[in-house]
Design an enzyme around this catalytic site. Structure first.
Site, PDB file in Angstrom:
ATOM      1  CG  HIS A  43      -5.628  -0.473  -2.890  1.00 43.08           C
ATOM      2  ND1 HIS A  43      -5.569   0.685  -3.642  1.00 43.08           N
ATOM      3  CD2 HIS A  43      -5.767  -0.080  -1.603  1.00 43.08           C
ATOM      4  CE1 HIS A  43      -5.683   1.731  -2.832  1.00 43.08           C
ATOM      5  NE2 HIS A  43      -5.805   1.293  -1.591  1.00 43.08           N
TER       6      HIS A  43
ATOM      7  CG  HIS B  50      -2.054   1.017   1.012  1.00 42.94           C
ATOM      8  ND1 HIS B  50      -1.834   2.378   1.098  1.00 42.94           N
ATOM      9  CD2 HIS B  50      -3.367   0.871   0.718  1.00 42.94           C
ATOM     10  CE1 HIS B  50      -2.966   3.018   0.867  1.00 42.94           C
ATOM     11  NE2 HIS B  50      -3.918   2.134   0.629  1.00 42.94           N
TER      12      HIS B  50
ATOM     13  CD  GLU C  74      -2.563   5.840  -1.051  1.00 42.54           C
ATOM     14  OE1 GLU C  74      -2.239   6.301   0.056  1.00 42.54           O
ATOM     15  OE2 GLU C  74      -3.721   5.501  -1.337  1.00 42.54           O
TER      16      GLU C  74
HETATM   17 CO    CO Z   1      -5.843   2.451   0.063  1.00 47.11          CO
END
Ligand code: CO
Length: 303
Positions: A244, A181, A212
């Site tokens: 995701h 993530h 990210e």
């Molecule tokens: Co997220």
């Protein structure tokens, strides 16, 4: 010179002894007579298949802590509201603590189901502290178990479990691409890099990047190009295969990792298994739960 009167000294020493035992052997909290409740905390998911992964983790806890009530809380309000509209109520952290208190728990062991101690874990700790402050005397102890990847030993255990799950002996060389993530603020970037190095020591055909975090898909693609493999397996490096995994990783849109890899000429296989589906991962969380001596109700004792 100051001398404590013996009658005051005695009980204090006993208290200190009990305190030290409780710190050194946190397992005693399960047998001390104070009912222990377990609060598992995940970001949450509205994908039903991903929720079954969380059900398995909860079942593993019920087996590991027989007789202890186990409550699963989601931190994401958007997800909880969405599930509520569909008739499924998943408690927030404070509702989960309320449930355990109603169940008679006096000691609470909270376990973060986060992968790394990033923003979400910091928010969990803050929520717990504020909740304890708002309900003084409700619990005797509230232990906080650390996320999955805390130590080098954790990274090795995670790599062993994930590679055991995804790698078949004697199979043609293929790359395993794991999507973490990450966070824009970079909070867990270094833990991620440590985990990536550990994976690479074990298997040079593992490639990792984040949605990210600092390490991007393009960084990963450059690395992958050096390996000269044609076949790639994609899997999330997240607790569950939720939004995701289904969209950013394996989705049909042009900008998903799967589409971009196909466009770059790779033969792509998507595996929608979160880390929670990998045998052995639940054991690492359970170990962190048992090992935690971080009682949020006590001021840290410095010698
Ligand atoms: Co997220």
């Amino acid at each position: 010179m100051f001398h404590c009167p013996a009658r005051l000294h005695g009980p204090k020493q006993i208290f200190l002894l009990v305190f030290l035992l409780a710190c050194a052997f946190p397992g005693t909290a399960f047998t001390s007579g104070d009912k222990t409740g377990i609060l598992l905390v995940a970001f949450g998911t509205s994908v039903p298949e991903a929720a079954t992964t969380l059900d398995h983790i909860r079942a593993a806890y019920e087996k590991a802590f027989p007789g202890c009530p186990v409550v699963m809380a989601y931190t994401s309000r958007i997800i909880r509201n969405k599930l509520d509209r569909g008739g499924i109520h998943v408690p927030s952290i404070s509702e989960g603590l309320d449930q355990l208190a109603k169940n008679g728990a006096l000691v609470v062991r909270v376990q973060s189901l986060h992968i790394m101690a990033g923003e979400e874990f910091a928010a969990l700790a803050r929520s717990l502290l504020l909740n304890i402050k708002g309900h003084p005397g409700r619990f005797r102890a509230v232990y906080l178990g650390r996320p999955l990847l805390e130590s080098r030993a954790d990274a090795r255990a995670v790599a062993r479990a994930v590679l055991g799950f995804h790698r078949k002996k004697g199979a043609a060389p293929e790359a395993l691409i794991l999507m973490g993530h990450g966070q824009e603020q970079g909070r867990a970037d270094l833990i991620f890099e440590g985990a990536r190095a550990t994976f690479r020591e074990n298997d040079p055909l593992v490639f990792m990047a984040t949605v990210e975090g600092a390490r991007t898909f393009d960084d990963m693609l450059k690395d992958l190009g050096q390996s000269h493999v044609k076949k790639v397996v994609l899997a999330p490096f997240m607790l569950v295969a939720g939004d995701h995994a289904r969209n950013d990783l394996g989705g049909a849109e042009d900008d998903s990792w799967a589409s971009r890899l196909k466009a770059a000429g790779y033969d792509v296989e998507i595996r929608l298994n979160g880390l929670g589906d990998v045998p052995g991962i639940d054991d690492i969380f359970i170990k962190h739960t048992k090992d935690s001596t971080d009682d949020l109700m006590l001021e840290p004792q410095k010698p």
